[in-house]
Design an enzyme around this catalytic site. Structure first.
Site, PDB file in Angstrom:
ATOM      1  N   ASP A   1      44.502  48.662  53.539  1.00  0.00           N
ATOM      2  CA  ASP A   1      43.987  47.299  53.631  1.00  0.00           C
ATOM      3  C   ASP A   1      42.546  47.378  54.109  1.00  0.00           C
ATOM      4  O   ASP A   1      42.243  48.059  55.090  1.00  0.00           O
ATOM      5  CB  ASP A   1      44.832  46.482  54.607  1.00  0.00           C
ATOM      6  CG  ASP A   1      44.336  45.050  54.725  1.00  0.00           C
ATOM      7  OD1 ASP A   1      43.542  44.787  55.648  1.00  0.00           O
ATOM      8  OD2 ASP A   1      44.737  44.210  53.911  1.00  0.00           O
TER       9      ASP A   1
ATOM     10  N   ASN B   1      33.640  38.378  51.191  1.00  0.00           N
ATOM     11  CA  ASN B   1      33.977  37.467  50.091  1.00  0.00           C
ATOM     12  C   ASN B   1      33.560  36.038  50.405  1.00  0.00           C
ATOM     13  O   ASN B   1      32.992  35.338  49.564  1.00  0.00           O
ATOM     14  CB  ASN B   1      35.487  37.538  49.834  1.00  0.00           C
ATOM     15  CG  ASN B   1      35.828  37.618  48.360  1.00  0.00           C
ATOM     16  OD1 ASN B   1      35.004  38.001  47.548  1.00  0.00           O
ATOM     17  ND2 ASN B   1      37.046  37.255  48.026  1.00  0.00           N
TER      18      ASN B   1
ATOM     19  N   HIS C   1      32.543  35.544  45.523  1.00  0.00           N
ATOM     20  CA  HIS C   1      33.519  36.385  44.820  1.00  0.00           C
ATOM     21  C   HIS C   1      32.882  37.437  43.917  1.00  0.00           C
ATOM     22  O   HIS C   1      33.425  38.548  43.809  1.00  0.00           O
ATOM     23  CB  HIS C   1      34.479  35.505  44.018  1.00  0.00           C
ATOM     24  CG  HIS C   1      35.393  34.697  44.891  1.00  0.00           C
ATOM     25  ND1 HIS C   1      36.393  35.264  45.648  1.00  0.00           N
ATOM     26  CD2 HIS C   1      35.452  33.361  45.141  1.00  0.00           C
ATOM     27  CE1 HIS C   1      37.036  34.312  46.310  1.00  0.00           C
ATOM     28  NE2 HIS C   1      36.482  33.148  46.031  1.00  0.00           N
TER      29      HIS C   1
ATOM     30  N   ASP D   1      34.067  41.127  44.166  1.00  0.00           N
ATOM     31  CA  ASP D   1      34.645  41.875  43.044  1.00  0.00           C
ATOM     32  C   ASP D   1      33.928  43.197  42.832  1.00  0.00           C
ATOM     33  O   ASP D   1      34.559  44.235  42.579  1.00  0.00           O
ATOM     34  CB  ASP D   1      34.570  41.041  41.763  1.00  0.00           C
ATOM     35  CG  ASP D   1      35.541  39.867  41.776  1.00  0.00           C
ATOM     36  OD1 ASP D   1      36.410  39.825  42.681  1.00  0.00           O
ATOM     37  OD2 ASP D   1      35.425  38.991  40.897  1.00  0.00           O
TER      38      ASP D   1
ATOM     39  N   ASP E   1      42.699  42.662  48.790  1.00  0.00           N
ATOM     40  CA  ASP E   1      42.045  43.890  49.258  1.00  0.00           C
ATOM     41  C   ASP E   1      43.076  44.928  49.689  1.00  0.00           C
ATOM     42  O   ASP E   1      42.797  45.777  50.528  1.00  0.00           O
ATOM     43  CB  ASP E   1      41.080  43.574  50.406  1.00  0.00           C
ATOM     44  CG  ASP E   1      41.776  42.967  51.615  1.00  0.00           C
ATOM     45  OD1 ASP E   1      42.963  42.593  51.483  1.00  0.00           O
ATOM     46  OD2 ASP E   1      41.148  42.875  52.684  1.00  0.00           O
TER      47      ASP E   1
ATOM     48  N   ARG F   1      40.496  61.281  55.053  1.00  0.00           N
ATOM     49  CA  ARG F   1      39.447  61.362  54.037  1.00  0.00           C
ATOM     50  C   ARG F   1      39.172  59.983  53.434  1.00  0.00           C
ATOM     51  O   ARG F   1      38.016  59.604  53.208  1.00  0.00           O
ATOM     52  CB  ARG F   1      39.867  62.350  52.943  1.00  0.00           C
ATOM     53  CG  ARG F   1      38.801  62.520  51.857  1.00  0.00           C
ATOM     54  CD  ARG F   1      39.040  63.751  51.004  1.00  0.00           C
ATOM     55  NE  ARG F   1      40.250  63.631  50.187  1.00  0.00           N
ATOM     56  CZ  ARG F   1      41.333  64.364  50.349  1.00  0.00           C
ATOM     57  NH1 ARG F   1      41.390  65.278  51.322  1.00  0.00           N
ATOM     58  NH2 ARG F   1      42.379  64.209  49.556  1.00  0.00           N
TER      59      ARG F   1
END
Length: 366
Positions: free
Chosen positions: A186, A194, A199, A203, A229, A250
């Site tokens: 997440d 956003n 948006h 995006d 997300d 990582r």
């Protein structure tokens, strides 16, 4: 007598004219068909062929002509590399079975750059007729529809449908002793990006995150976007549980590096929950649920340093190597999260305890 001969000639002229009209109609129909048509007589000579035949078979215009033998037609197609490295004589011997009495075949095959559907039928008295239909665009459209049904439209990653399929495949391998991990990701602070920048920027940021995500995993692994997300990774073929921890670290390091989006530098972090299979569950739903709970705990610890959601979601937990809460945090300029790995014990009501990895978060220095 002369009058009878003249009448006979007149009737003959009428028949010829009628035949010419019919032949013209036949040729017009042939030339306006979307199919390539080839008809051979009993001596395997091409007696009917339309212009579309060369187009569908991706051979030079006029290279397939009435009067050619089937063997010569096969040679032209072999020269156009239709049949890999197979020699023309071998292709001919295999394909001449279309002339066998009563035979009929239907199949698809690549011909040059096209995918061609071939239908053959032997003719009474010898010979055969073959039709060739260019299926390239149809198959491409079908493949696109199939891809859209199984992939996220924005990022191109697997969607929930494909993820579930990959999880089922991994669980089948797990029943034969191959472990794997499910990582639930997440993004932190994505909503602020956003809401503030719009948006389109959000995006583009998600696509940039996707590129880094793909670069951080192996070909045998699967990355999916679950919505918004949220992402998931199926890490295949674990040699040891710490492999999942290494991948989580990582990913956190890679996804937390600054992004250049439309001339602006953006920084988002990520939190990760991990579930191991088969220890944590024997179904896709259970594994995703455990990884999601581990993610919730990770975000809770990240939001409130020193507080742990273990009491809410876990019965007890102990350190199992990797990073602890005293691990060094990433550079403050990155404003990212660091992952600490723990073995955790949890038990749902009425079920035995299950073991799960969770990725906790430690905020960087202010």
């Amino acid at each position: 007598m002369a009058e009878e001969l003249e009448n006979a000639n007149e009737r003959l002229r009428e028949v010829v004219a009628t035949l010419q009209v019919q032949n013209g109609r036949f040729e017009a129909a042939l030339e306006n068909m979307s199919l390539g048509i080839a008809m051979y007589d009993a001596e395997e000579r091409l007696v009917v062929a339309n212009t579309r035949l060369c187009e569908v078979l991706c051979v030079p215009p006029g290279s397939l002509r009435v009067g050619m033998t089937f063997s010569e037609v096969v040679a032209v197609c072999t020269e156009a590399h239709h049949f890999s490295e197979t020699r023309a004589s071998e292709v001919y011997e295999f394909r001449r079975r279309v002339f066998a009495a009563g035979s009929a075949f239907q199949f698809e095959e690549p011909r040059g750059r096209n995918i061609v559907a071939v239908t053959t039928r032997a003719l009474d008295g010898g010979g055969c007729i073959l039709t060739f239909e260019d299926m390239t665009e149809r198959r491409r459209a079908e493949a696109q529809v199939e891809h859209m049904a199984r992939h996220d439209a924005l990022t191109g990653l697997a969607n929930r449908t494909l993820l579930r399929g990959r999880l089922e495949e991994a669980l089948a391998r797990a029943s034969r002793g191959e472990s794997f991990a499910v990582l639930y990701l997440d993004l932190d602070r994505f909503k602020a990006v956003n809401d503030t920048l719009g948006h389109p920027v959000g995006d583009e940021l998600l696509r940039a995150v996707t590129a880094r995500l793909r670069a951080s995993i192996r070909e045998v692994d699967t990355a999916a976007r679950l919505g918004g997300d949220e992402f998931a990774v199926v890490q295949a073929s674990l040699h040891q549980p710490q492999d999942a921890t290494v991948l989580a670290r990582r990913l956190i390091e890679e996804l937390s590096r600054p992004y250049e989006i439309q001339g602006q530098q953006l920084v988002v972090g990520t939190s990760i929950g991990i579930a191991l299979a088969p220890e944590d569950g024997a179904s896709a739903d259970v594994l995703l649920k455990h990884a999601d709970l581990a993610l919730y705990r990770a975000k809770s610890e990240g939001a409130a340093p020193g507080a742990s959601s273990s009491a809410r979601w876990m019965r007890r937990c102990r350190h199992a190597g990797g990073w602890s809460s005293t691990s060094a945090a990433p550079s403050p300029s990155r404003n990212s999260s660091c992952c600490s790995s723990r073995w955790c014990m949890s038990a749902a009501a009425g079920s035995s305890a299950s073991r799960r990895w969770s990725a906790g978060t430690i905020p960087s220095a202010a």
